[in-house]
Design a protein around this motif. Structure first.
Motif, PDB file in Angstrom:
ATOM      1  N   THR A 115      40.955  27.824 102.864  1.00 34.81           N
ATOM      2  CA  THR A 115      40.123  28.683 102.015  1.00 34.81           C
ATOM      3  C   THR A 115      40.041  28.096 100.610  1.00 34.81           C
ATOM      4  O   THR A 115      40.943  27.378 100.163  1.00 34.81           O
ATOM      5  CB  THR A 115      40.694  30.107 101.927  1.00 34.81           C
ATOM      6  OG1 THR A 115      42.000  30.068 101.314  1.00 34.81           O
ATOM      7  CG2 THR A 115      40.815  30.738 103.308  1.00 34.81           C
ATOM      8  N   TRP A 117      39.122  29.691  96.759  1.00 38.72           N
ATOM      9  CA  TRP A 117      38.807  30.916  96.033  1.00 38.72           C
ATOM     10  C   TRP A 117      38.904  30.694  94.536  1.00 38.72           C
ATOM     11  O   TRP A 117      39.524  29.752  94.072  1.00 38.72           O
ATOM     12  CB  TRP A 117      39.687  32.078  96.485  1.00 38.72           C
ATOM     13  CG  TRP A 117      41.142  31.802  96.749  1.00 38.72           C
ATOM     14  CD1 TRP A 117      41.728  31.558  97.962  1.00 38.72           C
ATOM     15  CD2 TRP A 117      42.224  31.782  95.788  1.00 38.72           C
ATOM     16  NE1 TRP A 117      43.097  31.381  97.815  1.00 38.72           N
ATOM     17  CE2 TRP A 117      43.419  31.515  96.503  1.00 38.72           C
ATOM     18  CE3 TRP A 117      42.286  31.974  94.402  1.00 38.72           C
ATOM     19  CZ2 TRP A 117      44.661  31.432  95.877  1.00 38.72           C
ATOM     20  CZ3 TRP A 117      43.520  31.889  93.768  1.00 38.72           C
ATOM     21  CH2 TRP A 117      44.686  31.625  94.513  1.00 38.72           C
ATOM     22  N   GLY A 172      43.246  37.724 100.092  1.00 37.75           N
ATOM     23  CA  GLY A 172      43.135  36.290 100.282  1.00 37.75           C
ATOM     24  C   GLY A 172      44.427  35.555 100.013  1.00 37.75           C
ATOM     25  O   GLY A 172      44.595  34.405 100.427  1.00 37.75           O
ATOM     26  N   TYR A 221      35.508  34.017  97.448  1.00 40.32           N
ATOM     27  CA  TYR A 221      36.423  33.602  98.518  1.00 40.32           C
ATOM     28  C   TYR A 221      35.599  32.966  99.625  1.00 40.32           C
ATOM     29  O   TYR A 221      34.638  33.556 100.121  1.00 40.32           O
ATOM     30  CB  TYR A 221      37.162  34.829  99.056  1.00 40.32           C
ATOM     31  CG  TYR A 221      38.231  34.540 100.082  1.00 40.32           C
ATOM     32  CD1 TYR A 221      39.534  34.246  99.694  1.00 40.32           C
ATOM     33  CD2 TYR A 221      37.957  34.588 101.450  1.00 40.32           C
ATOM     34  CE1 TYR A 221      40.525  34.006 100.634  1.00 40.32           C
ATOM     35  CE2 TYR A 221      38.938  34.350 102.392  1.00 40.32           C
ATOM     36  CZ  TYR A 221      40.223  34.061 101.977  1.00 40.32           C
ATOM     37  OH  TYR A 221      41.208  33.822 102.924  1.00 40.32           O
ATOM     38  N   ASP A 223      35.958  30.930 103.364  1.00 42.31           N
ATOM     39  CA  ASP A 223      36.711  30.441 104.511  1.00 42.31           C
ATOM     40  C   ASP A 223      36.002  29.195 105.018  1.00 42.31           C
ATOM     41  O   ASP A 223      34.901  29.276 105.570  1.00 42.31           O
ATOM     42  CB  ASP A 223      36.757  31.525 105.587  1.00 42.31           C
ATOM     43  CG  ASP A 223      37.435  31.067 106.872  1.00 42.31           C
ATOM     44  OD1 ASP A 223      37.936  29.926 106.909  1.00 42.31           O
ATOM     45  OD2 ASP A 223      37.455  31.843 107.839  1.00 42.31           O
TER      46      ASP A 223
END
Length: 258
Positions: A115, A117, A172, A221, A223
């Motif tokens: 991820t 962010w 997250g 965020y 993915d």
């Protein structure tokens, strides 16, 4: 402070790859006077260290030695340890493989290495002496673990990939005292549990009187474990670089939900 990084997954959503998904090149960085590709997991590593982690524990599958070769034993001043997860058995099983290393007095950060962010310092507002979830707004919370809070910011429930949730905030990353980490581990070990997802385990912890706080410090965020997420990350990185060149703020610092 420990940063625990579960990196044992096969990455089936973005296969085939010739390397571990955590080493997927996204963006670049300057090293020794020249640019080089940047592995997606570096974004989490940097954020954990910025959030206070001085020790990192990667949980890897036995065949993912390329992660060990990539990071070695030290990165940006943080010591690195590796633990193997013999077979895919869920997120909780991976996270608690690090339990022998964590002293109850040491805070723990948990994050997902595929991820990206923002902001980079989003972990800073999280209290080290309290179980807290770093929250991010997303357009499709049903694809993640959405988090419901009360008026004081206390976590009421985690909705694990549930449709039609009433909140667009997801967790997250997580910070908690080592004592809470071990309490969750003991709960997970109880007969009949063995949760696959952290969200269901945290719900059981809350049902037994435990408390957690949600901190809405995240702004975006992504993915990258899917092709869509990978393309989104590459696009935003490109846009970010263009706007930096022009002296403006990167677009992913803005709230993605309207």
């Amino acid at each position: 402070m420990w940063g625990i990084i579960p990196a044992a997954g096969a990455g089936s959503r973005i296969q085939p790859l010739a390397f571990s998904k955590e080493l997927l090149p996204i963006g670049d960085r300057a090293a020794n006077g020249r640019e080089r590709p940047r592995a997606v997991s570096e974004y989490l590593v940097e954020r954990m260290i910025r959030g206070g982690a001085d020790k990192l524990c990667f949980i890897i599958a036995p065949n993912k030695t390329d992660i060990l070769e990539y990071y070695g034993t030290r990165a940006w001043g943080a010591e690195i340890a590796y633990v193997t997860q013999p077979r895919p058995s869920g997120l909780c099983d991976a996270l608690f493989r690090a339990a022998p290393f964590v002293h109850p007095s040491e805070p723990v950060i948990i994050g997902l290495p595929d991820t990206i962010w923002q902001p980079e310092d989003a972990l800073t507002p999280l209290p080290r002496d309290e179980f807290s979830l770093l929250l991010f707004p997303v357009e499709h919370p049903e694809l993640f673990d959405a988090v419901s809070l009360d008026a004081d910011g206390r976590v009421l429930r985690i909705h694990v990939k549930q449709p039609e949730v009433s909140t667009h905030w997801i967790w997250g990353a997580v910070m908690m005292p080592g004592a809470v980490y071990h309490a969750l581990h003991q709960l997970w070990l109880e007969p009949g549990r063995g949760d696959e997802y952290l969200g269901t385990l945290v719900n059981a912890y809350l049902d037994r009187g435990g408390q957690a706080r949600g901190v809405r410090a995240g702004t975006s965020y992504i993915d990258t474990g899917t092709l869509t997420g990978y393309r989104t990350a590459m696009h935003l990185l490109d846009q970010s670089q263009m706007q930096f060149d022009e002296g403006a703020e990167p677009p992913w610092r803005e709230h993605p939900c309207t």
